[in-house]
Design a protein around this motif. Structure first.
Motif, mmCIF file in Angstrom:
data_model
loop_
_atom_site.group_PDB
_atom_site.id
_atom_site.type_symbol
_atom_site.label_atom_id
_atom_site.label_comp_id
_atom_site.label_asym_id
_atom_site.label_seq_id
_atom_site.Cartn_x
_atom_site.Cartn_y
_atom_site.Cartn_z
ATOM 1 N N SER A 15 0.643 -1.073 0.029
ATOM 2 C CA SER A 15 0.122 0.082 -0.026
ATOM 3 C C SER A 15 0.842 1.325 0.112
ATOM 4 N N CYS A 16 2.093 1.329 0.497
ATOM 5 C CA CYS A 16 2.986 2.347 0.820
ATOM 6 C C CYS A 16 3.314 2.635 -0.766
ATOM 7 N N SER A 17 3.629 1.801 -1.773
ATOM 8 C CA SER A 17 3.948 1.889 -2.835
ATOM 9 C C SER A 17 3.062 2.602 -3.905
ATOM 10 N N THR A 18 1.672 2.136 -3.377
ATOM 11 C CA THR A 18 0.694 2.806 -4.363
ATOM 12 C C THR A 18 0.091 4.022 -3.867
ATOM 13 N N MET A 19 -0.083 4.212 -2.640
ATOM 14 C CA MET A 19 -0.598 5.451 -2.302
ATOM 15 C C MET A 19 0.098 6.186 -0.999
ATOM 16 N N TRP A 20 0.267 7.393 -0.914
ATOM 17 C CA TRP A 20 0.846 7.993 0.405
ATOM 18 C C TRP A 20 0.098 9.370 0.753
ATOM 19 N N TYR A 103 -7.558 9.048 11.062
ATOM 20 C CA TYR A 103 -8.535 9.020 9.811
ATOM 21 C C TYR A 103 -7.805 7.884 8.605
ATOM 22 N N TRP A 104 -8.453 7.335 7.609
ATOM 23 C CA TRP A 104 -7.771 6.917 6.898
ATOM 24 C C TRP A 104 -8.178 7.214 5.419
ATOM 25 N N CYS A 105 -7.203 7.746 4.350
ATOM 26 C CA CYS A 105 -7.802 7.990 3.018
ATOM 27 C C CYS A 105 -7.427 6.805 2.305
ATOM 28 N N GLY A 106 -8.428 6.246 1.638
ATOM 29 C CA GLY A 106 -8.126 5.046 0.964
ATOM 30 C C GLY A 106 -8.831 4.820 -0.500
ATOM 31 N N LEU A 114 -7.062 -0.070 -0.466
ATOM 32 C CA LEU A 114 -5.774 0.651 0.023
ATOM 33 C C LEU A 114 -5.931 1.643 1.057
ATOM 34 N N GLY A 115 -5.145 1.817 1.922
ATOM 35 C CA GLY A 115 -5.372 3.200 2.761
ATOM 36 C C GLY A 115 -4.077 3.369 3.474
#
Ligand SMILES: *[C@@H]1O[C@H](CO)[C@@H](O)[C@H](O)[C@H]1NC(C)=O
Length: 122
Positions: A15-20, A103-106, A114-115
Motif C-alpha cells: 500500500s505504501c508503494s501505491t499511495m501515500w 483517519y484513513w484515506c483509501g 488500499l489505505g
C-alpha cells in the motif's frame, strides 16, 4: 499469528508503494483543513474514501467518490479526486475539537482496499 503479521507487513509495503499521504495534519479551530492523498497512475477511476477511526477494520467512512472527479460532500466534509494530478483531497470545514482523531484515506478495490492513516489534530 506470525503468518498474519507477515501478511499485514507485506500488505503495508504494497500500500505504501501505491499511495501515500500526510501522517499528521493540523489546523486551527474554525479553519478549513485540506488533506492531500496521492496515488500512483492506474487508480484514477477507483472509488476513493475518507474514513474516521484509528482502527482500519472498524473506521467509519465519511465520504466516498464515485470514481469521477466530481466532488462529494457530506456535512462539513468533502472529497474530490483529481485524475491528472493523481491526488484526492479531503476538506474538513470549520475544524472542531472533536474532529481530532485518526483517519484513513483509501482506495476501494477488489478484495482489500488500499489505505494510509492520517492523524488530524488542532
Ligand atoms: C486537477 O489539477 C490540475 C492541475 O493543478 C488542474 O488544472 C485541474 O483543474 C484539476 N482538476 C480538477 C477536477 O480539479
Amino acid at each position: 499469528q506470525h503468518f498474519l503479521f507477515l501478511l499485514k507487513f507485506v500488505y503495508m509495503l504494497l500500500s505504501c508503494s501505491t499511495m501515500w499521504g500526510p501522517k499528521v495534519i493540523s489546523g486551527p479551530e474554525g479553519s478549513s483543513l485540506t488533506v492531500p492523498c496521492h496515488y500512483d497512475p492506474g487508480w484514477e477511476t477507483y472509488y476513493k474514501w475518507w474514513c474516521q477511526g484509528a482502527d482500519w477494520g472498524s473506521c467509519k467512512i465519511l465520504v466516498k467518490t464515485t470514481g469521477t472527479e466530481q466532488e462529494v460532500k457530506k456535512g462539513r466534509v468533502s472529497i474530490r479526486d483529481n485524475h491528472t494530478e493523481h491526488i484526492f483531497t479531503i476538506t474538513i470545514k470549520k475544524l472542531r475539537e472533536d474532529d481530532e482523531d485518526f483517519y484513513w484515506c483509501g482506495i476501494e478495490r477488489f478484495l482489500t482496499d488500499l489505505g494510509v492513516q492520517v492523524k488530524v489534530s488542532l
